[in-house]
Design an enzyme around this catalytic site. Structure first.
Site, mmCIF file in Angstrom:
data_model
loop_
_atom_site.group_PDB
_atom_site.id
_atom_site.type_symbol
_atom_site.label_atom_id
_atom_site.label_comp_id
_atom_site.label_asym_id
_atom_site.label_seq_id
_atom_site.Cartn_x
_atom_site.Cartn_y
_atom_site.Cartn_z
ATOM 1 N N GLY A 1 135.657 39.391 82.149
ATOM 2 C CA GLY A 1 136.438 39.041 80.958
ATOM 3 C C GLY A 1 137.564 40.043 80.831
ATOM 4 O O GLY A 1 138.013 40.624 81.825
ATOM 5 N N ARG A 2 137.984 40.273 79.592
ATOM 6 C CA ARG A 2 139.119 41.187 79.382
ATOM 7 C C ARG A 2 138.829 42.580 79.923
ATOM 8 O O ARG A 2 139.651 43.180 80.606
ATOM 9 C CB ARG A 2 139.421 41.301 77.888
ATOM 10 C CG ARG A 2 139.932 40.052 77.252
ATOM 11 C CD ARG A 2 140.260 40.345 75.786
ATOM 12 N NE ARG A 2 140.509 39.139 75.063
ATOM 13 C CZ ARG A 2 139.565 38.352 74.560
ATOM 14 N NH1 ARG A 2 138.299 38.677 74.697
ATOM 15 N NH2 ARG A 2 139.876 37.255 73.924
ATOM 16 N N ILE A 3 137.641 43.118 79.589
ATOM 17 C CA ILE A 3 137.342 44.497 80.001
ATOM 18 C C ILE A 3 137.177 44.555 81.521
ATOM 19 O O ILE A 3 137.711 45.450 82.182
ATOM 20 C CB ILE A 3 136.092 45.031 79.264
ATOM 21 C CG1 ILE A 3 136.355 45.086 77.756
ATOM 22 C CG2 ILE A 3 135.708 46.425 79.784
ATOM 23 C CD1 ILE A 3 135.151 45.427 76.895
ATOM 24 N N ARG B 1 130.004 33.443 85.128
ATOM 25 C CA ARG B 1 129.442 32.083 85.089
ATOM 26 C C ARG B 1 130.308 31.132 85.909
ATOM 27 O O ARG B 1 129.831 30.241 86.572
ATOM 28 C CB ARG B 1 129.354 31.587 83.647
ATOM 29 C CG ARG B 1 128.013 31.931 83.026
ATOM 30 C CD ARG B 1 127.978 31.536 81.599
ATOM 31 N NE ARG B 1 129.036 32.231 80.872
ATOM 32 C CZ ARG B 1 129.221 32.154 79.563
ATOM 33 N NH1 ARG B 1 128.447 31.388 78.845
ATOM 34 N NH2 ARG B 1 130.177 32.819 78.970
ATOM 35 N N THR C 1 128.357 49.754 80.297
ATOM 36 C CA THR C 1 129.112 50.066 79.073
ATOM 37 C C THR C 1 129.112 48.847 78.144
ATOM 38 O O THR C 1 129.902 48.786 77.212
ATOM 39 C CB THR C 1 130.575 50.443 79.393
ATOM 40 O OG1 THR C 1 131.156 49.383 80.167
ATOM 41 C CG2 THR C 1 130.672 51.746 80.151
ATOM 42 N N GLU D 1 119.149 52.758 70.527
ATOM 43 C CA GLU D 1 120.254 53.641 70.140
ATOM 44 C C GLU D 1 120.113 54.036 68.681
ATOM 45 O O GLU D 1 119.795 53.160 67.868
ATOM 46 C CB GLU D 1 121.601 52.936 70.347
ATOM 47 C CG GLU D 1 121.894 52.646 71.806
ATOM 48 C CD GLU D 1 123.226 51.925 72.030
ATOM 49 O OE1 GLU D 1 124.041 51.858 71.083
ATOM 50 O OE2 GLU D 1 123.438 51.416 73.130
ATOM 51 N N HIS E 1 127.173 55.628 73.408
ATOM 52 C CA HIS E 1 127.854 54.373 73.026
ATOM 53 C C HIS E 1 129.256 54.687 72.482
ATOM 54 O O HIS E 1 129.571 54.403 71.324
ATOM 55 C CB HIS E 1 127.036 53.587 72.005
ATOM 56 C CG HIS E 1 127.455 52.138 71.909
ATOM 57 N ND1 HIS E 1 126.594 51.121 71.573
ATOM 58 C CD2 HIS E 1 128.653 51.533 72.116
ATOM 59 C CE1 HIS E 1 127.253 49.958 71.562
ATOM 60 N NE2 HIS E 1 128.508 50.196 71.893
ATOM 61 N N GLY F 1 132.202 53.883 74.280
ATOM 62 C CA GLY F 1 133.236 53.161 75.040
ATOM 63 C C GLY F 1 134.529 52.985 74.260
ATOM 64 O O GLY F 1 135.614 53.238 74.777
HETATM 65 C C1 DGY Z 1 131.932 46.866 70.580
HETATM 66 O O1 DGY Z 1 133.045 46.736 70.092
HETATM 67 O O2 DGY Z 1 131.188 45.911 70.797
HETATM 68 C C2 DGY Z 1 131.514 48.248 70.877
HETATM 69 O O3 DGY Z 1 130.493 48.288 71.805
HETATM 70 C C3 DGY Z 1 131.075 48.927 69.597
HETATM 71 O O4 DGY Z 1 129.846 48.417 69.219
#
Ligand code: DGY
Length: 325
Positions: free
Chosen positions: A155-157, A177, A233, A264, A283, A285
């Site tokens: 996806g975007r990331i 997918r 991540t 977490e 967490h 990111g």
């Molecule tokens: C998100 O934007 O989903 C980050 O992981 C913060 O929860």
């Protein structure tokens, strides 16, 4: 009479943005992560129309029942696994999120974890600080140049990670997918098992859902090379953590870089904290000043737009909005 809609703020909204929100809405404070149904009395809850919250707020059937006038819940996150989407949609509650603005920050942590693992940077720091260097050289590490980076989820990331990996001369493969035309020239599509078998570094970029929960387990981990690193991540529960710990202990994979875990905050007595081949982050990111500001700006804009009849920029269940129109 106060005509402003009442909204719950259960997220870190900075003062200037809070002022803008307060001009258009009556703000009802709920400390971040606390359950509005427990913090607010029934009378206060009855007229709440909107909410901005973090992923620590469970927007489930019980909360939806407790907020009968709710029209929109705006997540201060791109992930929305804290939301019972079917229940929200059924009750015509619009769910918004913050896609796009955090891609670079999350990709940076992904690349950082990859470098920490391959070059053993965290242990290297401890080696110097402890004085061990005066007794001998640090053990050799591994190049990432020329290696294969596998992305589960494109996806975007994933696309930003793929672009960054090109600067390291990595070959990038992915599984999704379906094949993504936007990945053309960035990464090569492979079957799912092939991704696990061929990657030297395998990075997770899939959302958490009923389908993806524990979707990386013993079988997938056993396909990986003993020299391969796993990076997560995305969301902790997409990986069966017990199976991962077994693989890391047995050395059937070389290491893991985890920004997210099943529990977490991670307690210090978690077996993950005792493993030398793991690099852990809290967490973080998206946790930079710039990115979090962009996220809260978008989350609050989504909320205010939805309440004023303007189409929000980022909707998770746009069918709710379309039905209203
Ligand atoms: C998100 O934007 O989903 C980050 O992981 C913060 O929860």
């Amino acid at each position: 009479m106060n005509q402003k809609p009442k909204v719950i703020v259960s997220a870190p909204v900075p003062p200037d943005l809070r002022e803008q929100l307060a001009e258009r809405c009556e703000i009802v404070e709920v400390p971040t992560g606390q359950n509005p149904a427990e913090v607010l009395g029934a009378d206060a809850r009855a007229t709440i129309e909107g909410m901005v919250c973090t992923v620590r707020t469970k927007v489930d059937q019980a909360l939806l029942d407790a907020l009968p006038a709710l029209k929109v819940s705006s997540n201060f996150a791109v992930g929305f696994d804290n939301v019972d989407l079917a229940a929200a949609t059924q009750r015509k509650v619009l769910i918004c999120n913050t896609p796009g603005v955090l891609d670079g920050a999350v990709a940076d942590v992904t690349i950082g974890l990859m470098l920490c693992l391959s070059r053993n940077l965290v242990a290297g720091d401890a080696f110097v600080r402890s004085g061990a260097w005066t007794k001998g050289a640090f053990p050799l590490t591994r190049d990432i140049r020329g290696k294969t980076l596998g992305l589960l989820g494109m996806g975007r990331i994933g696309r930003v990670v793929a672009r960054a990996a090109q600067a390291f001369d990595m070959k990038v493969i992915y599984h999704n997918r379906r094949e993504d035309p936007q990945a053309e020239g960035l990464a090569t599509y492979v079957e799912r098992d092939e991704l696990f078998k061929s990657s030297d570094v395998l990075s997770m970029h899939i959302p958490l859902s009923a389908e993806t929960r524990h979707s990386i387990g013993k079988r997938e981990l056993s396909l990986m090379k003993p020299t391969a690193y796993l990076i997560n991540t995305a969301r902790g529960p997409v990986i069966d953590e017990a199976a991962l710990i077994d693989a890391l202990r047995a050395g059937t994979i070389a290491g893991a870089g985890l920004d997210v875990m099943e529990q977490e905050p991670l307690p210090a007595d978690s077996p993950l904290c005792a493993l030398p081949n793991v690099v852990l982050q809290a967490h973080v990111g998206s946790a930079t000043h710039e990115t979090r500001r962009a996220m809260i700006d978008l989350a609050v804009a989504n909320l205010m737009d939805a309440l004023s009849g303007k189409t929000p920029q980022a909707m998770v269940n746009p069918e709710v909005w379309q039905a209203r129109a």
